[in-house]
Design an enzyme around this catalytic site. Structure first.
Site, short mmCIF file in Angstrom:
data_model
loop_
_atom_site.label_atom_id
_atom_site.label_comp_id
_atom_site.label_asym_id
_atom_site.label_seq_id
_atom_site.Cartn_x
_atom_site.Cartn_y
_atom_site.Cartn_z
CG HIS A 333 -48.35 -33.58 3.06
ND1 HIS A 333 -47.79 -32.36 2.76
CD2 HIS A 333 -47.34 -34.34 3.56
CE1 HIS A 333 -46.51 -32.38 3.08
NE2 HIS A 333 -46.21 -33.57 3.57
CB ALA A 334 -46.28 -36.76 -0.83
CG HIS A 363 -39.07 -37.50 0.48
ND1 HIS A 363 -38.14 -36.89 1.30
CD2 HIS A 363 -40.10 -37.84 1.28
CE1 HIS A 363 -38.60 -36.87 2.54
NE2 HIS A 363 -39.80 -37.44 2.56
CD GLU A 364 -43.49 -39.36 0.32
OE1 GLU A 364 -43.53 -40.27 1.18
OE2 GLU A 364 -43.47 -38.16 0.63
CG HIS A 367 -40.41 -42.34 3.68
ND1 HIS A 367 -39.64 -42.07 4.78
CD2 HIS A 367 -40.93 -41.14 3.29
CE1 HIS A 367 -39.69 -40.76 5.04
NE2 HIS A 367 -40.45 -40.17 4.15
CD GLU A 391 -39.29 -37.78 6.60
OE1 GLU A 391 -39.37 -37.58 5.38
OE2 GLU A 391 -40.18 -38.34 7.26
CG HIS A 491 -45.34 -31.75 8.47
ND1 HIS A 491 -45.50 -31.09 7.26
CD2 HIS A 491 -44.72 -32.90 8.18
CE1 HIS A 491 -44.97 -31.82 6.29
NE2 HIS A 491 -44.49 -32.93 6.82
CE1 TYR A 501 -40.21 -34.68 6.20
CE2 TYR A 501 -41.17 -33.39 7.99
CZ TYR A 501 -41.26 -34.41 7.07
OH TYR A 501 -42.40 -35.18 7.02
O1 X8Z Z 1 -43.66 -33.86 4.29
C1 X8Z Z 1 -42.74 -34.12 3.53
C2 X8Z Z 1 -42.80 -35.39 2.68
C3 X8Z Z 1 -43.52 -36.49 3.34
S1 X8Z Z 1 -42.63 -37.21 4.64
C4 X8Z Z 1 -43.51 -35.08 1.39
N1 X8Z Z 1 -41.71 -33.26 3.38
C5 X8Z Z 1 -41.63 -32.01 4.11
C6 X8Z Z 1 -42.71 -31.02 3.66
O2 X8Z Z 1 -43.34 -31.28 2.64
O3 X8Z Z 1 -42.88 -30.01 4.32
C7 X8Z Z 1 -40.55 -33.47 2.53
C8 X8Z Z 1 -39.70 -32.26 2.69
C9 X8Z Z 1 -40.26 -31.47 3.82
ZN ZN Z 2 -40.87 -38.14 4.18
#
Ligand code: X8Z
Ligand code: ZN
Length: 595
Positions: A333-334, A363-364, A367, A391, A491, A501
């Site tokens: 997961h990024a 997005h990354e 950060h 975010e 998450h 988010y």
């Molecule tokens: O978790 C993330 C990022 C890392 S902070 C990739 N996001 C959420 C997800 O993937 O569920 C970005 C958008 C929503």
């Molecule tokens: Zn993020």
């Protein structure tokens, strides 16, 4: 005798004297120093684990997490001494930050503290290592299964990938229950009602006001989501027939192109306006231009430097993880990391060459650039104004990835004219508007778990009730309490709060609208790109440098002139699409049966 008494009297009272603001300041300086050191240790250990999951790295990460959490709880207790003092606003802000620094605070008993750290590490690594093994020798990772969701149009294959991924999470259920108990013990020990109360205490308003703010923003968005939902549903029924039909009007989640139905962008080809010929397909363009993972990230970095931000440090390129390694387990997961206060920035991602990951890279990097912008702030102010800002940052940049910009960097040859507007807006809405209800429900589910409103025996039922009510989706097949579907979303096992988010999706359009104004953009909002505009970059950079030193409305005002979470920017952006969708939906049912 008298001198002895006098000496005793002089010696004793110092600890009984009421603490002063100066004492509070000295205490805080010490607390910041101690936690900075422990935080750095924990960051290195977590990185080691996330990029190489094994027994030893799990041990190290758990140990470092435990040390940080236990110290933070101890300091938060000590801080009570200063509670009655009238502190200057920024010092008071740091005292609150101290209480909020751990999202699942350590309970008082060291045995429980260790159990909490262990269970956290177990949940996170179980997700990271998770695989679907239809046969023991043929296991599939999440990225394999997401590829199926993204590209396959065979309902059987889609359902198999969708339900297959959900085989990783049932063992998490008892652990998650225990996690919630222990985390609540820690939160209560700090004076919060529970962990839901703690999570909602970082927004310069009461937790109740915060929940109400989210609901208010969602209600502003709802007609647009419902219009999009009705349109997508109709097109999916055209494509899949009975597989997509539902008496209550719900869309089966596995047909949305995304594992959690949080974005519909991967089914753009199925729902694109019938007569239009999309001007370009970014995934196909990236592949045709031979972009590799590194080039994708370099292109993202170049956008930021065009705005006046410094290049990323050389160590970013040496230490980041950009692809899935073949020889070890990792957390794909990024994420973006600030391992040593703005000096050692990294991202960790298993990049695929496609449009979705191109946006995620921005997005990354957002950060990382944010982290570097506030590096000069004291420890507790090294964060964004609230977590939604962090975010939002990179996404604010990604909104400027317009056809005009893609032409500038040579990815496309011709910019589609105004006749391409609906295509472009629909594409973006499948990403941004589809996300709104999902952005809301992840924490609605967790808040109810933490407060005890949702009992462990109803974990799955409560999840799907929210999906149904807000997203208008339904599970691909029948689910029971033997499943633990919330655990199949990163998450939840990784214990990352999610309301951020939802906020980010709204803030990013507020930032974008303001920066486009600075840029002097005229014409439809969605055609604006401030690529190369140093004034826009400075406007954003000045806000980023504030870190979390001020209440978030001040930071928002610095960048946008606005002081409120305001969905009008996103609605303005999509207004032409809303009119078009309403036209398409004429005479059709919009909405679904929630109960
Ligand atoms: O978790 C993330 C990022 C890392 S902070 C990739 N996001 C959420 C997800 O993937 O569920 C970005 C958008 C929503
Ligand atoms: Zn993020």
């Amino acid at each position: 005798m008298i001198t002895l008494l006098l000496a005793l009297l002089l010696a004793v009272p110092s600890h009984a004297a009421a603490p002063t603001v100066k004492d509070a300041q000295a205490f805080m300086d010490r607390a910041e120093g101690v936690l900075e050191t422990l935080g750095r240790r924990s960051a290195f250990a977590s990185w080691a684990m996330a990029t190489n999951i094994n027994y030893s790295t799990e041990w190290l990460a758990g140990d470092a997490d435990n040390a940080y959490s236990a110290e933070a709880a101890k300091l938060a207790h000590e801080a009570r001494k200063y509670e009655k003092l009238k502190l200057p606003a920024d010092l008071a802000r740091k005292f609150l930050a101290l209480k909020l620094t751990v999202t699942s605070p350590a309970p008082p008993d060291p045995k429980d503290q260790k159990e909490l750290s262990d269970v956290k590490v177990w949940l996170e690594s179980t997700y990271g290592k998770g695989k679907y093994c239809p046969t023991p020798d043929k296991c599939k990772t999440l990225d394999d299964l997401e590829d199926v969701l993204r590209s396959s149009r065979d309902p059987k294959a889609l359902l198999d990938a969708w339900q297959g991924w959900r085989t990783i999470s049932p063992p998490m259920r008892p652990k998650y229950q225990r996690f919630a108990e222990l985390s609540n013990m820690g939160s209560r020990d700090l004076g919060f009602k529970d962990t839901a109360d703690l999570w909602r205490s970082g927004y310069d308003m009461t937790p109740e006001q915060f929940s109400a703010e989210l609901d208010r923003a969602y209600i502003q968005m709802k007609p647009l989501y419902e219009a999009l939902h009705a349109y997508v549903r109709r097109r999916l029924i055209e494509k899949y027939g009975p597989d997509a039909l539902d008496a209550d009007g719900l869309i089966p989640e596995h047909l949305t192109g995304n594992m959690w139905g949080q974005s519909f962008e991967n089914i753009y080809d199925l729902v694109a306006p019938p007569k239009s010929k999309p001007a370009f397909d970014l995934t196909e363009r990236l592949k045709a231009a031979k972009y590799d993972e590194l080039k994708m990230v370099k292109t993202g970095e170049a956008f930021f430097t065009s705005l006046g931000f410094e290049k990323l440090p050389a160590t970013f390129w040496e230490r980041s993880m950009l692809t899935r390694p073949r020889d070890r387990e990792v957390q794909c997961h990024a994420s973006a990391w600030d391992v040593e206060n703005g000096q050692d920035l990294r991202i960790k991602m298993c990049i695929k060459i496609n449009a979705e990951d191109f946006v995620t890279i921005h997005h990354e990097l957002g950060h990382n650039f944010y982290q570097r912008a506030y590096e000069k702030q004291p420890y507790f102010f090294r964060g964004s104004a609230n977590d939604g800002f962090h975010e939002a940052l990179g996404d604010t940049i990604a909104l400027s990835v317009t056809p005009e910009y893609l032409k500038t960097i040579g990815l496309i040859d011709t910019v589609p004219g105004p006749e391409g507007d609906i295509d472009l807006l629909l594409n973006k809405a499948l990403e941004k508007i589809a996300f709104m209800p999902f952005g809301l429900i992840v924490d609605k589910w967790r808040w109810d778990v933490f407060t005890g409103k949702t009992k462990p025996e109803d974990y799955n039922k409560a999840w799907w009730a929210l999906v149904r009510k807000y997203q208008g989706l339904k599970p691909g097949n029948e689910r029971t309490e033997n499943d633990f579907d919330p655990g199949a979303k990163y998450h939840i096992p990784a214990n990352t709060p999610y309301a951020r988010y939802f906020l980010a999706n709204i803030y990013q359009f507020q930032f974008y609208r303001a920066l486009c104004k600075t840029h002097g953009h005229t014409g439809p909002l969605h055609r604006c790109s401030y690529y190369g505009d140093k004034a826009a970059g400075k406007q954003l950079g000045d806000m980023m440098a504030m870190g979390s030193s001020r209440p978030w409305p001040d930071a928002l005002e610095a960048a946008t002139g606005e002081r409120q979470l305001d969905a009008t920017a996103i609605l303005e952006y999509f207004a032409p699409l809303k009119a078009w969708l309403d036209e398409q939906n004429k005479g059709q049912t919009v909405g679904w049966k929630a109960e």
